[in-house]
Design a protein around this motif. Structure first.
Motif, PDB file in Angstrom:
ATOM      1  N   ASP A 129       0.834  -1.199   0.000  1.00 27.96           N
ATOM      2  CA  ASP A 129       0.000   0.000   0.000  1.00 27.96           C
ATOM      3  C   ASP A 129       0.870   1.251   0.000  1.00 27.96           C
ATOM      4  OD1 ASP A 129      -2.784   1.242   0.449  1.00 27.96           O
ATOM      5  OD2 ASP A 129      -1.632   2.077   2.119  1.00 27.96           O
ATOM      6  N   ARG A 130       1.970   1.237   0.771  1.00 27.46           N
ATOM      7  CA  ARG A 130       2.872   2.382   0.795  1.00 27.46           C
ATOM      8  C   ARG A 130       3.475   2.644  -0.585  1.00 27.46           C
ATOM      9  NH1 ARG A 130       8.112   2.109   2.879  1.00 27.46           N
ATOM     10  NH2 ARG A 130       8.184   0.203   1.594  1.00 27.46           N
ATOM     11  N   ASP A 131       3.878   1.570  -1.279  1.00 31.28           N
ATOM     12  CA  ASP A 131       4.453   1.720  -2.618  1.00 31.28           C
ATOM     13  C   ASP A 131       3.419   2.294  -3.590  1.00 31.28           C
ATOM     14  OD1 ASP A 131       6.771   0.689  -1.599  1.00 31.28           O
ATOM     15  OD2 ASP A 131       6.418  -1.346  -2.351  1.00 31.28           O
ATOM     16  N   GLU A 158       3.874  10.478  -7.238  1.00 30.58           N
ATOM     17  CA  GLU A 158       4.635  10.788  -8.459  1.00 30.58           C
ATOM     18  C   GLU A 158       3.685  11.184  -9.589  1.00 30.58           C
ATOM     19  OE1 GLU A 158       7.866  11.030  -8.701  1.00 30.58           O
ATOM     20  OE2 GLU A 158       8.050  10.531  -6.575  1.00 30.58           O
ATOM     21  N   THR A 159       2.554  10.496  -9.694  1.00 27.77           N
ATOM     22  CA  THR A 159       1.567  10.850 -10.721  1.00 27.77           C
ATOM     23  C   THR A 159       1.010  12.248 -10.482  1.00 27.77           C
ATOM     24  OG1 THR A 159       0.955   8.525 -10.986  1.00 27.77           O
ATOM     25  CG2 THR A 159      -0.609  10.166 -11.780  1.00 27.77           C
ATOM     26  N   ALA A 160       0.720  12.550  -9.214  1.00 27.02           N
ATOM     27  CA  ALA A 160       0.192  13.874  -8.884  1.00 27.02           C
ATOM     28  C   ALA A 160       1.207  14.966  -9.173  1.00 27.02           C
ATOM     29  CB  ALA A 160      -0.224  13.907  -7.409  1.00 27.02           C
ATOM     30  N   VAL A 161       2.474  14.699  -8.929  1.00 28.31           N
ATOM     31  CA  VAL A 161       3.529  15.685  -9.236  1.00 28.31           C
ATOM     32  C   VAL A 161       3.575  15.945 -10.748  1.00 28.31           C
ATOM     33  CG1 VAL A 161       6.025  16.063  -9.281  1.00 28.31           C
ATOM     34  CG2 VAL A 161       4.922  15.190  -7.207  1.00 28.31           C
ATOM     35  N   ALA A 162       3.462  14.859 -11.543  1.00 28.26           N
ATOM     36  CA  ALA A 162       3.476  15.021 -12.999  1.00 28.26           C
ATOM     37  C   ALA A 162       2.260  15.820 -13.466  1.00 28.26           C
ATOM     38  CB  ALA A 162       3.498  13.654 -13.677  1.00 28.26           C
ATOM     39  N   ALA A 174      -3.986  20.388  -5.264  1.00 25.88           N
ATOM     40  CA  ALA A 174      -4.773  19.802  -4.177  1.00 25.88           C
ATOM     41  C   ALA A 174      -4.674  18.273  -4.199  1.00 25.88           C
ATOM     42  CB  ALA A 174      -6.230  20.240  -4.290  1.00 25.88           C
ATOM     43  N   GLN A 175      -4.708  17.685  -5.393  1.00 29.40           N
ATOM     44  CA  GLN A 175      -4.565  16.239  -5.506  1.00 29.40           C
ATOM     45  C   GLN A 175      -3.186  15.788  -5.048  1.00 29.40           C
ATOM     46  OE1 GLN A 175      -5.548  15.232  -9.553  1.00 29.40           O
ATOM     47  NE2 GLN A 175      -7.723  15.726  -9.317  1.00 29.40           N
ATOM     48  N   LEU A 176      -2.183  16.619  -5.301  1.00 30.20           N
ATOM     49  CA  LEU A 176      -0.834  16.295  -4.826  1.00 30.20           C
ATOM     50  C   LEU A 176      -0.777  16.303  -3.302  1.00 30.20           C
ATOM     51  CD1 LEU A 176       2.159  15.754  -5.244  1.00 30.20           C
ATOM     52  CD2 LEU A 176       2.506  18.222  -5.546  1.00 30.20           C
ATOM     53  N   LEU A 177      -1.400  17.308  -2.692  1.00 29.39           N
ATOM     54  CA  LEU A 177      -1.442  17.355  -1.230  1.00 29.39           C
ATOM     55  C   LEU A 177      -2.154  16.130  -0.665  1.00 29.39           C
ATOM     56  CD1 LEU A 177      -2.235  21.142  -0.583  1.00 29.39           C
ATOM     57  CD2 LEU A 177      -0.050  19.957  -0.238  1.00 29.39           C
ATOM     58  N   SER A 178      -3.286  15.753  -1.295  1.00 25.00           N
ATOM     59  CA  SER A 178      -4.025  14.580  -0.841  1.00 25.00           C
ATOM     60  C   SER A 178      -3.194  13.308  -0.987  1.00 25.00           C
ATOM     61  CB  SER A 178      -5.327  14.453  -1.634  1.00 25.00           C
ATOM     62  OG  SER A 178      -6.027  13.283  -1.281  1.00 25.00           O
ATOM     63  N   ALA A 179      -2.483  13.173  -2.114  1.00 20.39           N
ATOM     64  CA  ALA A 179      -1.659  11.983  -2.329  1.00 20.39           C
ATOM     65  C   ALA A 179      -0.528  11.911  -1.314  1.00 20.39           C
ATOM     66  CB  ALA A 179      -1.093  12.001  -3.750  1.00 20.39           C
ATOM     67  N   ARG A 180       0.067  13.054  -1.002  1.00 20.07           N
ATOM     68  CA  ARG A 180       1.137  13.067   0.002  1.00 20.07           C
ATOM     69  C   ARG A 180       0.597  12.729   1.397  1.00 20.07           C
ATOM     70  NH1 ARG A 180       4.399  18.456  -2.179  1.00 20.07           N
ATOM     71  NH2 ARG A 180       5.768  17.327  -3.657  1.00 20.07           N
ATOM     72  N   ALA A 181      -0.601  13.217   1.703  1.00 21.81           N
ATOM     73  CA  ALA A 181      -1.204  12.895   3.001  1.00 21.81           C
ATOM     74  C   ALA A 181      -1.501  11.399   3.105  1.00 21.81           C
ATOM     75  CB  ALA A 181      -2.481  13.705   3.205  1.00 21.81           C
ATOM     76  N   GLN A 182      -2.004  10.809   2.019  1.00 20.39           N
ATOM     77  CA  GLN A 182      -2.280   9.371   2.035  1.00 20.39           C
ATOM     78  C   GLN A 182      -0.986   8.566   2.148  1.00 20.39           C
ATOM     79  OE1 GLN A 182      -4.742   8.367  -1.311  1.00 20.39           O
ATOM     80  NE2 GLN A 182      -6.315   9.847  -0.791  1.00 20.39           N
ATOM     81  N   LEU A 183       0.080   9.072   1.510  1.00 22.18           N
ATOM     82  CA  LEU A 183       1.371   8.404   1.635  1.00 22.18           C
ATOM     83  C   LEU A 183       1.881   8.479   3.074  1.00 22.18           C
ATOM     84  CD1 LEU A 183       3.879   7.017   0.502  1.00 22.18           C
ATOM     85  CD2 LEU A 183       4.752   9.283  -0.153  1.00 22.18           C
ATOM     86  N   ALA A 184       1.742   9.647   3.696  1.00 21.33           N
ATOM     87  CA  ALA A 184       2.174   9.795   5.089  1.00 21.33           C
ATOM     88  C   ALA A 184       1.381   8.864   6.001  1.00 21.33           C
ATOM     89  CB  ALA A 184       2.025  11.247   5.536  1.00 21.33           C
ATOM     90  N   GLU A 210       2.649   5.337   5.470  1.00 19.37           N
ATOM     91  CA  GLU A 210       3.950   5.139   6.121  1.00 19.37           C
ATOM     92  C   GLU A 210       3.798   5.029   7.632  1.00 19.37           C
ATOM     93  OE1 GLU A 210       6.087   8.489   4.655  1.00 19.37           O
ATOM     94  OE2 GLU A 210       6.942   7.389   2.931  1.00 19.37           O
ATOM     95  N   ALA A 211       2.901   5.843   8.200  1.00 13.74           N
ATOM     96  CA  ALA A 211       2.663   5.762   9.650  1.00 13.74           C
ATOM     97  C   ALA A 211       2.058   4.412  10.026  1.00 13.74           C
ATOM     98  CB  ALA A 211       1.748   6.896  10.096  1.00 13.74           C
ATOM     99  N   SER A 212       1.128   3.920   9.213  1.00 20.90           N
ATOM    100  CA  SER A 212       0.531   2.609   9.477  1.00 20.90           C
ATOM    101  C   SER A 212       1.571   1.507   9.385  1.00 20.90           C
ATOM    102  CB  SER A 212      -0.603   2.338   8.483  1.00 20.90           C
ATOM    103  OG  SER A 212      -1.630   3.306   8.611  1.00 20.90           O
ATOM    104  N   LEU A 213       2.519   1.668   8.465  1.00 25.79           N
ATOM    105  CA  LEU A 213       3.591   0.689   8.317  1.00 25.79           C
ATOM    106  C   LEU A 213       4.512   0.701   9.532  1.00 25.79           C
ATOM    107  CD1 LEU A 213       5.050  -1.379   6.536  1.00 25.79           C
ATOM    108  CD2 LEU A 213       6.277   0.526   5.468  1.00 25.79           C
ATOM    109  N   VAL A 214       4.846   1.896  10.012  1.00 29.62           N
ATOM    110  CA  VAL A 214       5.731   2.019  11.177  1.00 29.62           C
ATOM    111  C   VAL A 214       5.077   1.432  12.416  1.00 29.62           C
ATOM    112  CG1 VAL A 214       6.813   3.698  12.729  1.00 29.62           C
ATOM    113  CG2 VAL A 214       6.985   3.998  10.263  1.00 29.62           C
ATOM    114  N   ARG A 215       3.754   1.580  12.534  1.00 27.90           N
ATOM    115  CA  ARG A 215       3.031   1.084  13.717  1.00 27.90           C
ATOM    116  C   ARG A 215       3.115  -0.428  13.863  1.00 27.90           C
ATOM    117  NH1 ARG A 215      -1.733   3.573  15.707  1.00 27.90           N
ATOM    118  NH2 ARG A 215      -2.958   1.803  14.971  1.00 27.90           N
TER     119      ARG A 215
END
Length: 324
Positions: free
Chosen positions: A101-103, A110-114, A166-176, A179-184
């Motif tokens: 899921d993190r990947d 990356e898609t949102a950045v493009a 806005a989609q980039l911000l949302s994608a970064r938030a979902q990535l964060a 990553e937090a769920s993975l660390v837990r």
């Protein structure tokens, strides 16, 4: 003939039974000696005292560690008795799904950045075309309709650029979040501690629900504490700072002085039971915490000890002196 013989023997047999019973009663010991206990109980060191059961605990009480998310445990690198540091791994839960899921979330970023770069490039192109059209001095060279379309195109791609950001911000938030769920899934020690219990092994399922037995139990390092439960009927006699001593169960000759730490002002239902058949379980108790000063006192965390706390005598004068 046989019937008459049997009838004649019955009284003799009855008399013989009475004689045997009388002999057994007469030869029986007059008193039964009480069974001696395996070890003599501790005697109170104070002339007037409150008695209570104490339970050894680490400073700040033992802390039960659970799993933030359910899953199969793949690694438990600790064992009971280990001294660990804050941040050290206690156990790890299978994280393959979370890593996938993190990947995926990383690819979405990356898609949102493009998309942002594309929208920014298109906006720059339409702004340049609008600027060129507005710079023409001859109004006949560019129609009003064409000029209006170019202005609307600029506004449209400004909105598309804002949406892409806005989609980039949302994608970064979902990535964060991913990553937090993975660390837990790697559960770590929240503080320096001693491992008291490990109740999970690799291959077992760790539930995220509240458990009566924690997966891992930790205790802070330091002098052991004794949590004493004082019956509510004796609570009025207790004075903060009163001298107290604890004695081992099984050897009442081994005792140690206790240092008063604090008392919890809320009286609670008794939960720590000793197993005594005469013990009351429908009472409430005042919990008082003392510290064991002797580092050589041979008692383990979780062990019960007999505690005696110095207190005023049971008379009306003492009662009136204690009450505010």
């Amino acid at each position: 003939m046989r019937l008459r013989l049997t009838q004649a023997m019955l009284p003799l047999l009855a008399a013989l039974g009475v004689a045997v019973a009388a002999t057994a009663v007469m030869t029986a010991p007059s008193s039964i000696s009480a069974t001696k206990p395996l070890s003599e109980p501790a005697s109170a060191p104070f002339s007037s005292y409150i008695g209570g059961t104490g339970k050894l605990e680490p400073p700040g009480q033992a802390v039960g560690i659970g799993a933030p998310d359910g899953g199969i445990v793949v690694d438990v690198p600790i064992a009971p008795g280990d001294e660990i540091k804050a941040g050290q791994t206690l156990f790890r839960i299978d994280d393959r799904v979370k890593r996938a899921d993190r990947d995926q979330r990383s690819a979405d970023v990356e898609t949102a950045v493009a998309n942002v770069r594309e929208a920014d490039a298109n906006l720059g192109d339409y702004r340049a075309q609008l600027k060129l059209a507005e710079s023409v001095s001859d109004p006949r060279a560019v129609s009003a309709e064409d000029l209006s379309k170019r202005r609307y195109a600029v506004r449209l791609y400004e909105a598309k650029l804002a949406s892409a950001r806005a989609q980039l911000l949302s994608a970064r938030a979902q990535l964060a979040y991913s990553e937090a769920s993975l660390v837990r899934l790697t559960v770590k020690a929240p503080f320096d501690a001693t491992v008291l219990q490990v109740n999970i092994r690799p291959g077992e399922y760790a539930s995220a629900a509240a458990l009566s037995t924690p997966l891992v139990m930790l205790g802070r390092s330091g002098k052991h504490h004794v949590r004493v439960q004082i019956d509510q009927n004796d609570a009025w006699r207790f004075k903060p700072g009163a001298a107290a001593r604890a004695y081992l169960r099984g050897n009442g000759n081994i005792g140690t002085a206790l240092k008063y730490m604090y008392s919890e002002p809320y009286v609670v239902t008794k939960t720590s039971l000793t197993g005594d058949s005469t013990e009351r379980v429908d009472t409430r108790v005042l919990e008082v915490v003392y510290q064991i000063e002797d580092d050589q006192f041979p008692a383990y965390l979780g062990q019960l000890v007999d505690v005696f706390i110095q207190a005023p005598p049971l008379d009306s004068g003492a009662a009136s002196a204690v009450r505010p």
